[in-house]
Design a protein around this motif. Structure first.
Motif, PDB file in Angstrom:
ATOM      1  N   ILE A  59       0.844  -1.204   0.000  1.00 13.21           N
ATOM      2  CA  ILE A  59       0.000   0.000   0.000  1.00 13.21           C
ATOM      3  C   ILE A  59       0.875   1.249   0.000  1.00 13.21           C
ATOM      4  CG2 ILE A  59      -1.604   1.386   1.385  1.00 13.21           C
ATOM      5  CD1 ILE A  59      -2.904  -1.276   2.275  1.00 13.21           C
ATOM      6  N   SER A  60       1.867   1.270   0.851  1.00 21.11           N
ATOM      7  CA  SER A  60       2.751   2.437   0.932  1.00 21.11           C
ATOM      8  C   SER A  60       3.492   2.679  -0.370  1.00 21.11           C
ATOM      9  CB  SER A  60       3.737   2.270   2.086  1.00 21.11           C
ATOM     10  OG  SER A  60       3.037   2.215   3.308  1.00 21.11           O
ATOM     11  N   SER A  61       3.999   1.626  -0.970  1.00 16.17           N
ATOM     12  CA  SER A  61       4.702   1.745  -2.242  1.00 16.17           C
ATOM     13  C   SER A  61       3.768   2.272  -3.326  1.00 16.17           C
ATOM     14  CB  SER A  61       5.271   0.387  -2.644  1.00 16.17           C
ATOM     15  OG  SER A  61       5.890   0.470  -3.899  1.00 16.17           O
ATOM     16  N   PHE A  62       2.565   1.722  -3.402  1.00 14.37           N
ATOM     17  CA  PHE A  62       1.582   2.177  -4.384  1.00 14.37           C
ATOM     18  C   PHE A  62       1.283   3.660  -4.195  1.00 14.37           C
ATOM     19  CE2 PHE A  62      -2.824   3.314  -5.209  1.00 14.37           C
ATOM     20  CZ  PHE A  62      -2.924   3.033  -6.556  1.00 14.37           C
ATOM     21  N   CYS A  63       1.001   4.056  -2.959  1.00 16.91           N
ATOM     22  CA  CYS A  63       0.615   5.442  -2.687  1.00 16.91           C
ATOM     23  C   CYS A  63       1.743   6.431  -2.996  1.00 16.91           C
ATOM     24  CB  CYS A  63       0.155   5.588  -1.232  1.00 16.91           C
ATOM     25  SG  CYS A  63      -1.402   4.758  -0.877  1.00 16.91           S
ATOM     26  N   LYS A  64       2.965   6.011  -2.824  1.00 15.49           N
ATOM     27  CA  LYS A  64       4.101   6.890  -3.101  1.00 15.49           C
ATOM     28  C   LYS A  64       4.414   6.985  -4.589  1.00 15.49           C
ATOM     29  CE  LYS A  64       6.544   6.148   1.264  1.00 15.49           C
ATOM     30  NZ  LYS A  64       7.735   5.524   1.883  1.00 15.49           N
ATOM     31  N   SER A  65       4.162   5.922  -5.340  1.00 16.90           N
ATOM     32  CA  SER A  65       4.640   5.869  -6.719  1.00 16.90           C
ATOM     33  C   SER A  65       3.568   6.007  -7.794  1.00 16.90           C
ATOM     34  CB  SER A  65       5.372   4.548  -6.949  1.00 16.90           C
ATOM     35  OG  SER A  65       4.470   3.455  -6.832  1.00 16.90           O
ATOM     36  N   THR A  66       2.301   5.974  -7.420  1.00 16.88           N
ATOM     37  CA  THR A  66       1.237   5.961  -8.415  1.00 16.88           C
ATOM     38  C   THR A  66       0.400   7.224  -8.307  1.00 16.88           C
ATOM     39  OG1 THR A  66       1.146   3.555  -8.204  1.00 16.88           O
ATOM     40  CG2 THR A  66      -0.701   4.625  -9.312  1.00 16.88           C
ATOM     41  N   LYS A  67       0.139   7.843  -9.436  1.00 16.86           N
ATOM     42  CA  LYS A  67      -0.722   9.022  -9.469  1.00 16.86           C
ATOM     43  C   LYS A  67      -2.173   8.558  -9.509  1.00 16.86           C
ATOM     44  CE  LYS A  67      -2.223  13.216 -10.267  1.00 16.86           C
ATOM     45  NZ  LYS A  67      -3.094  13.610  -9.211  1.00 16.86           N
ATOM     46  N   ILE A  68      -2.925   8.958  -8.505  1.00 14.51           N
ATOM     47  CA  ILE A  68      -4.354   8.684  -8.495  1.00 14.51           C
ATOM     48  C   ILE A  68      -5.092  10.002  -8.313  1.00 14.51           C
ATOM     49  CG2 ILE A  68      -4.146   6.320  -7.618  1.00 14.51           C
ATOM     50  CD1 ILE A  68      -5.149   7.400  -4.928  1.00 14.51           C
ATOM     51  N   ASP A  69      -6.355   9.999  -8.683  1.00 13.93           N
ATOM     52  CA  ASP A  69      -7.157  11.216  -8.577  1.00 13.93           C
ATOM     53  C   ASP A  69      -7.789  11.376  -7.200  1.00 13.93           C
ATOM     54  OD1 ASP A  69      -6.984  12.182 -11.415  1.00 13.93           O
ATOM     55  OD2 ASP A  69      -7.791  10.170 -11.745  1.00 13.93           O
ATOM     56  N   SER A  70      -8.143  10.253  -6.581  1.00 13.75           N
ATOM     57  CA  SER A  70      -8.743  10.338  -5.250  1.00 13.75           C
ATOM     58  C   SER A  70      -8.600   9.019  -4.511  1.00 13.75           C
ATOM     59  CB  SER A  70     -10.223  10.728  -5.345  1.00 13.75           C
ATOM     60  OG  SER A  70     -10.949   9.787  -6.078  1.00 13.75           O
ATOM     61  N   ILE A  71      -8.703   9.130  -3.194  1.00 16.64           N
ATOM     62  CA  ILE A  71      -8.693   7.956  -2.325  1.00 16.64           C
ATOM     63  C   ILE A  71      -9.888   8.084  -1.392  1.00 16.64           C
ATOM     64  CG2 ILE A  71      -7.088   9.008  -0.663  1.00 16.64           C
ATOM     65  CD1 ILE A  71      -5.940   6.100  -0.293  1.00 16.64           C
ATOM     66  N   ILE A  72     -10.548   6.957  -1.141  1.00 18.90           N
ATOM     67  CA  ILE A  72     -11.749   6.944  -0.314  1.00 18.90           C
ATOM     68  C   ILE A  72     -11.570   5.940   0.813  1.00 18.90           C
ATOM     69  CG2 ILE A  72     -14.251   6.564  -0.272  1.00 18.90           C
ATOM     70  CD1 ILE A  72     -14.189   6.916  -3.360  1.00 18.90           C
ATOM     71  N   GLY A  73     -11.932   6.334   2.016  1.00 20.39           N
ATOM     72  CA  GLY A  73     -11.862   5.415   3.145  1.00 20.39           C
ATOM     73  C   GLY A  73     -12.407   6.032   4.412  1.00 20.39           C
ATOM     74  N   PRO A  74     -12.558   5.223   5.453  1.00 19.01           N
ATOM     75  CA  PRO A  74     -13.032   5.736   6.733  1.00 19.01           C
ATOM     76  C   PRO A  74     -11.972   6.606   7.395  1.00 19.01           C
ATOM     77  CG  PRO A  74     -12.385   3.450   6.948  1.00 19.01           C
ATOM     78  CD  PRO A  74     -12.288   3.782   5.490  1.00 19.01           C
ATOM     79  N   ILE A  75     -12.387   7.409   8.344  1.00 20.71           N
ATOM     80  CA  ILE A  75     -11.489   8.353   9.003  1.00 20.71           C
ATOM     81  C   ILE A  75     -10.262   7.667   9.604  1.00 20.71           C
ATOM     82  CG2 ILE A  75     -12.669   8.329  11.241  1.00 20.71           C
ATOM     83  CD1 ILE A  75     -12.100  11.453  11.227  1.00 20.71           C
ATOM     84  N   GLY A  76     -10.396   6.407   9.962  1.00 24.21           N
ATOM     85  CA  GLY A  76      -9.278   5.670  10.545  1.00 24.21           C
ATOM     86  C   GLY A  76      -8.066   5.544   9.641  1.00 24.21           C
ATOM     87  N   ILE A  77      -8.207   5.793   8.329  1.00 23.13           N
ATOM     88  CA  ILE A  77      -7.065   5.648   7.421  1.00 23.13           C
ATOM     89  C   ILE A  77      -6.024   6.742   7.595  1.00 23.13           C
ATOM     90  CG2 ILE A  77      -8.381   4.361   5.710  1.00 23.13           C
ATOM     91  CD1 ILE A  77      -8.340   6.929   3.937  1.00 23.13           C
ATOM     92  N   ILE A  78      -6.405   7.836   8.238  1.00 27.06           N
ATOM     93  CA  ILE A  78      -5.416   8.898   8.461  1.00 27.06           C
ATOM     94  C   ILE A  78      -4.978   8.960   9.925  1.00 27.06           C
ATOM     95  CG2 ILE A  78      -6.013  10.303   6.459  1.00 27.06           C
ATOM     96  CD1 ILE A  78      -7.676  12.074   8.373  1.00 27.06           C
TER      97      ILE A  78
END
Length: 138
Positions: A59-78
């Motif tokens: 997940i960390s590798s994906f989030c650092k290296s991939t351009k996405i337009d949006s991410i959706i999740g519950p408040i616990g993800i931050i």
């Protein structure tokens, strides 16, 4: 448009979000399921995600290296330790620092209360997110 949906445990919320996106804006989005465990990921892929990624490092590798337009999740993800400890400090940090729209569902768990959200139903929150995504596609 590329959207990431992140969830943990059994991914019930993630599944619901993905099904709604597929039903309402199917052809215009590529959905990446980010599951903190393989069970959550597989459930979100079954719900209609195009691809699934499991575990902290992936997940960390994906989030650092991939351009996405949006991410959706519950408040616990931050929140480090969110979703019963399945959101690690690495995951929460990388999500917080992503350069995209973050749709955070204000679930009233873990002692976190966001004023103004008292009367909102999850289905209404998801509907608002989908409405906003539709506006950004056009």
């Amino acid at each position: 448009m590329k959207i990431a949906v992140i969830d943990a445990q059994g991914a019930g919320l993630g599944q619901n979000i993905i099904k709604r996106i597929r039903r309402e804006i199917d052809n215009h989005v590529y959905i990446v399921a980010l599951g903190t465990n393989s069970f959550a990921t597989s459930k979100m892929v079954q719900a209609g995600a195009d691809v699934g990624i499991s575990g902290e490092r992936a997940i960390s590798s994906f989030c650092k290296s991939t351009k996405i337009d949006s991410i959706i999740g519950p408040i616990g993800i931050i929140c480090s330790g969110g979703i019963n400890g399945e959101i690690t400090p690495m995951i929460s940090n990388v999500i917080f620092n992503m350069n995209c729209t973050k749709y955070i569902l204000p679930l009233q768990k873990h002692g976190i209360y966001i004023p103004g959200t008292r009367n909102l139903q999850i289905k209404d929150i998801i509907e608002e997110i989908i409405f906003d995504i539709k506006q950004n596609i056009l």
